[in-house]
Design a protein around this motif. Sequence first.
Motif, PDB file in Angstrom:
ATOM      1  N   ALA A 145      -3.474  -6.926   6.051  1.00 50.74           N
ATOM      2  CA  ALA A 145      -2.229  -6.025   6.439  1.00 50.74           C
ATOM      3  C   ALA A 145      -2.640  -4.757   5.390  1.00 50.74           C
ATOM      4  O   ALA A 145      -3.086  -4.873   4.062  1.00 50.74           O
ATOM      5  N   LEU A 146      -1.889  -3.469   5.829  1.00 56.17           N
ATOM      6  CA  LEU A 146      -2.335  -2.374   5.546  1.00 56.17           C
ATOM      7  C   LEU A 146      -0.717  -1.799   4.597  1.00 56.17           C
ATOM      8  O   LEU A 146       0.634  -1.842   5.179  1.00 56.17           O
ATOM      9  N   HIS A 147      -1.337  -1.404   3.239  1.00 55.59           N
ATOM     10  CA  HIS A 147       0.369  -0.942   2.580  1.00 55.59           C
ATOM     11  C   HIS A 147       0.023   0.123   2.150  1.00 55.59           C
ATOM     12  O   HIS A 147      -1.497   0.224   1.579  1.00 55.59           O
ATOM     13  N   GLY A 148       0.617   1.928   2.816  1.00 58.01           N
ATOM     14  CA  GLY A 148       0.118   2.601   1.881  1.00 58.01           C
ATOM     15  C   GLY A 148      -0.275   3.676   2.481  1.00 58.01           C
ATOM     16  O   GLY A 148      -0.746   3.156   4.027  1.00 58.01           O
ATOM     17  N   THR A 149      -0.697   4.627   2.856  1.00 55.17           N
ATOM     18  CA  THR A 149      -0.874   5.762   3.642  1.00 55.17           C
ATOM     19  C   THR A 149      -2.142   6.489   3.193  1.00 55.17           C
ATOM     20  O   THR A 149      -2.763   8.054   3.008  1.00 55.17           O
ATOM     21  N   GLY A 150      -2.034   6.378   1.613  1.00 57.31           N
ATOM     22  CA  GLY A 150      -3.057   7.257   0.336  1.00 57.31           C
ATOM     23  C   GLY A 150      -4.575   7.813   0.584  1.00 57.31           C
ATOM     24  O   GLY A 150      -4.840   6.594   2.023  1.00 57.31           O
ATOM     25  N   ALA A 151      -5.443   8.562   0.526  1.00 54.25           N
ATOM     26  CA  ALA A 151      -6.761   8.567   0.532  1.00 54.25           C
ATOM     27  C   ALA A 151      -7.562   7.865  -0.671  1.00 54.25           C
ATOM     28  O   ALA A 151      -8.240   7.842   0.861  1.00 54.25           O
ATOM     29  N   HIS A 152      -6.964   7.201  -0.938  1.00 55.79           N
ATOM     30  CA  HIS A 152      -7.822   6.233  -1.963  1.00 55.79           C
ATOM     31  C   HIS A 152      -7.630   5.102  -1.505  1.00 55.79           C
ATOM     32  O   HIS A 152      -6.778   4.199  -1.130  1.00 55.79           O
TER      33      HIS A 152
END
Length: 265
Positions: free
Chosen positions: A9-16
């Motif tokens: 599951a993916l959480h967030g949209t940040g570059a790191h």
Amino acid sequence: MTSFVLPHALHGTGAHKVIAVHGWFSDRSAFDPVLPDLDREAFQYALVDLRGYGEAKGANGAFTTGEGAGDVLALADRLGWERFSVIGHSMGASVAQRVLAAAPRRVRRLVGISPVPASGLPLPPEQWELFSTAVHVPRNRRAIIDLTSGGRRPDAWLDRMVRHSVACSAPAAFRAWLDSWSGEGFAAQVEGSAVPALAVTGALDPALTAELTRQTWMRWYANSALIELASAGHYAMDETPLELIRAVEDFLRADGDGDGGPEAG
């Protein structure tokens, strides 16, 4: 032939980009207590289910930390993440260190939460009996969780942790993972690594202690740091979620500035 893809599951949209790996008693829901307060703008987290757990409960495999690391790297490829940080809890930290051993240039930062050392964790005979029979004896799972959280947690929480661990794991996989994380050592493959490496331990955990971490993690990783959480045992995600988030995300944010964090080695 299609390669195995770790459920995630993916959480967030940040570059790191960050991949988080659960421990022996849980699936990716181990990280649920910290999800509401993660920095989703700075980071994007991929939480995974290892083979034999959660949505991968029915997956075939060897159920080893090396295989788990290969699965993590394959997922990073699938996500298009050339470089990423990796977090592991307990057994999951052994998987995370295997990722570093296999692909050191791809790992930005390494975090172990109550990390099993890369040397493995050989257990004395009485503890081996407790751990090896826990697959079929829920009260032994409860005894392990109670011991490693300092004997201070509510009965309802202990019972819930046991019910979840039984429900989310396949028995054969659960037992095989024990052999791997406890018995397989690979410290020579990571010793001297310059990748920044943070270990977070709990003062109430008598097993994976700050002192053990100083003798292992801190000696192997040239740019290492140790934070001991005073009110946590082995399950900091449940026990001290806000303190854990602060420690881990402050460390991740230091990427590129040369700051190894508290008690840098």
